[in-house]
Scaffold this motif. Structure first.
Motif, PDB file in Angstrom:
ATOM      1  N   ALA A  83       4.899 -13.669  26.807  1.00  0.00           N
ATOM      2  CA  ALA A  83       6.209 -13.108  26.434  1.00  0.00           C
ATOM      3  C   ALA A  83       6.442 -13.311  24.936  1.00  0.00           C
ATOM      4  O   ALA A  83       6.893 -12.393  24.236  1.00  0.00           O
ATOM      5  CB  ALA A  83       7.323 -13.742  27.253  1.00  0.00           C
ATOM      6  N   GLN A  84       6.120 -14.503  24.442  1.00  0.00           N
ATOM      7  CA  GLN A  84       6.279 -14.777  23.013  1.00  0.00           C
ATOM      8  C   GLN A  84       5.320 -13.927  22.176  1.00  0.00           C
ATOM      9  O   GLN A  84       5.699 -13.411  21.123  1.00  0.00           O
ATOM     10  CB  GLN A  84       6.050 -16.260  22.725  1.00  0.00           C
ATOM     11  N   LEU A  85       4.086 -13.793  22.654  1.00  0.00           N
ATOM     12  CA  LEU A  85       3.123 -12.962  21.941  1.00  0.00           C
ATOM     13  C   LEU A  85       3.611 -11.521  21.858  1.00  0.00           C
ATOM     14  O   LEU A  85       3.559 -10.894  20.790  1.00  0.00           O
ATOM     15  CB  LEU A  85       1.748 -13.019  22.612  1.00  0.00           C
ATOM     16  N   PHE A  86       4.129 -10.989  22.962  1.00  0.00           N
ATOM     17  CA  PHE A  86       4.587  -9.600  22.950  1.00  0.00           C
ATOM     18  C   PHE A  86       5.776  -9.424  22.007  1.00  0.00           C
ATOM     19  O   PHE A  86       5.886  -8.397  21.328  1.00  0.00           O
ATOM     20  CB  PHE A  86       4.915  -9.116  24.363  1.00  0.00           C
ATOM     21  N   GLU A  87       6.649 -10.427  21.925  1.00  0.00           N
ATOM     22  CA  GLU A  87       7.763 -10.348  20.970  1.00  0.00           C
ATOM     23  C   GLU A  87       7.234 -10.281  19.542  1.00  0.00           C
ATOM     24  O   GLU A  87       7.760  -9.544  18.712  1.00  0.00           O
ATOM     25  CB  GLU A  87       8.719 -11.527  21.148  1.00  0.00           C
ATOM     26  N   LYS A  88       6.173 -11.028  19.250  1.00  0.00           N
ATOM     27  CA  LYS A  88       5.581 -10.993  17.909  1.00  0.00           C
ATOM     28  C   LYS A  88       4.894  -9.661  17.646  1.00  0.00           C
ATOM     29  O   LYS A  88       4.934  -9.149  16.522  1.00  0.00           O
ATOM     30  CB  LYS A  88       4.625 -12.168  17.718  1.00  0.00           C
ATOM     31  N   VAL A  89       4.283  -9.088  18.669  1.00  0.00           N
ATOM     32  CA  VAL A  89       3.678  -7.756  18.528  1.00  0.00           C
ATOM     33  C   VAL A  89       4.779  -6.735  18.224  1.00  0.00           C
ATOM     34  O   VAL A  89       4.633  -5.900  17.322  1.00  0.00           O
ATOM     35  CB  VAL A  89       2.888  -7.374  19.801  1.00  0.00           C
ATOM     36  N   LYS A  90       5.874  -6.801  18.956  1.00  0.00           N
ATOM     37  CA  LYS A  90       6.990  -5.878  18.714  1.00  0.00           C
ATOM     38  C   LYS A  90       7.543  -6.045  17.303  1.00  0.00           C
ATOM     39  O   LYS A  90       7.828  -5.053  16.613  1.00  0.00           O
ATOM     40  CB  LYS A  90       8.084  -6.089  19.763  1.00  0.00           C
ATOM     41  N   ALA A  91       7.665  -7.284  16.842  1.00  0.00           N
ATOM     42  CA  ALA A  91       8.150  -7.527  15.482  1.00  0.00           C
ATOM     43  C   ALA A  91       7.159  -6.976  14.448  1.00  0.00           C
ATOM     44  O   ALA A  91       7.574  -6.423  13.421  1.00  0.00           O
ATOM     45  CB  ALA A  91       8.379  -9.018  15.262  1.00  0.00           C
ATOM     46  N   HIS A  92       5.870  -7.111  14.735  1.00  0.00           N
ATOM     47  CA  HIS A  92       4.833  -6.604  13.836  1.00  0.00           C
ATOM     48  C   HIS A  92       4.975  -5.093  13.626  1.00  0.00           C
ATOM     49  O   HIS A  92       4.742  -4.588  12.519  1.00  0.00           O
ATOM     50  CB  HIS A  92       3.452  -6.938  14.413  1.00  0.00           C
ATOM     51  N   PHE A  93       5.371  -4.387  14.678  1.00  0.00           N
ATOM     52  CA  PHE A  93       5.490  -2.933  14.611  1.00  0.00           C
ATOM     53  C   PHE A  93       6.926  -2.439  14.465  1.00  0.00           C
ATOM     54  O   PHE A  93       7.175  -1.233  14.560  1.00  0.00           O
ATOM     55  CB  PHE A  93       4.869  -2.298  15.868  1.00  0.00           C
ATOM     56  N   ALA A  94       7.876  -3.318  14.235  1.00  0.00           N
ATOM     57  CA  ALA A  94       9.300  -2.943  14.261  1.00  0.00           C
ATOM     58  C   ALA A  94       9.630  -1.794  13.320  1.00  0.00           C
ATOM     59  O   ALA A  94      10.298  -0.824  13.718  1.00  0.00           O
ATOM     60  CB  ALA A  94      10.171  -4.159  13.948  1.00  0.00           C
ATOM     61  N   GLU A  95       9.168  -1.866  12.094  1.00  0.00           N
ATOM     62  CA  GLU A  95       9.492  -0.819  11.122  1.00  0.00           C
ATOM     63  C   GLU A  95       8.885   0.519  11.549  1.00  0.00           C
ATOM     64  O   GLU A  95       9.540   1.561  11.506  1.00  0.00           O
ATOM     65  CB  GLU A  95       8.985  -1.245   9.739  1.00  0.00           C
TER      66      GLU A  95
END
Length: 130
Positions: A83-95
């Protein structure tokens, strides 16, 4: 064993930091308090050139991450870590996600050890007694 296969559509070329994503996943696995032995971590990317997304008419894109790992890690760890990893993936692609159509996904699979064959001396490099 912890392998991550990152697949992405080629229409992200030049627009997405894929190497940064691969490095992020590897760092998260290395920082998991020894749950993933460093010598068994493999993160690889596969750029997809043949695909259809939705109706095939838009400039839609996707990034799919499949993690394959050996069995035996506690369910609580897996739920929290991924879950934490996926949140970081989402943040990586946020823009990028804010300015174009993009689907992100993460799947976790546990390998059947009876069907898993390995020969790896990389672990030796990380042993403190070597």
């Amino acid at each position: 064993m912890a392998h991550a296969i990152v697949e992405w559509t080629d229409n992200l070329e030049g627009d997405a930091d894929i190497h940064g994503l691969l490095s992020l996943i590897a760092a998260e696995m290395r920082d998991a308090d020894g749950v993933f032995p460093w010598g068994g971590i493999r993160i690889r990317g596969i750029k997809l050139t043949d695909y259809v997304i939705a109706d095939g008419k838009g400039d839609d894109a996707f990034v799919n991450i499949t993690v394959k790992m050996g069995a035996g890690r506690p369910a609580e760890f897996k739920a929290r870590f991924f879950a934490q990893l996926f949140e970081k993936v989402k943040a990586h692609f946020a823009e990028l996600y804010d300015r174009r159509y993009l689907a992100l996904s993460l799947y976790v699979e546990e390998a059947d050890e009876a069907g898993s064959f390995k020969h790896n001396n990389i672990h030796k490099r990380f042993r403190k007694d070597s």
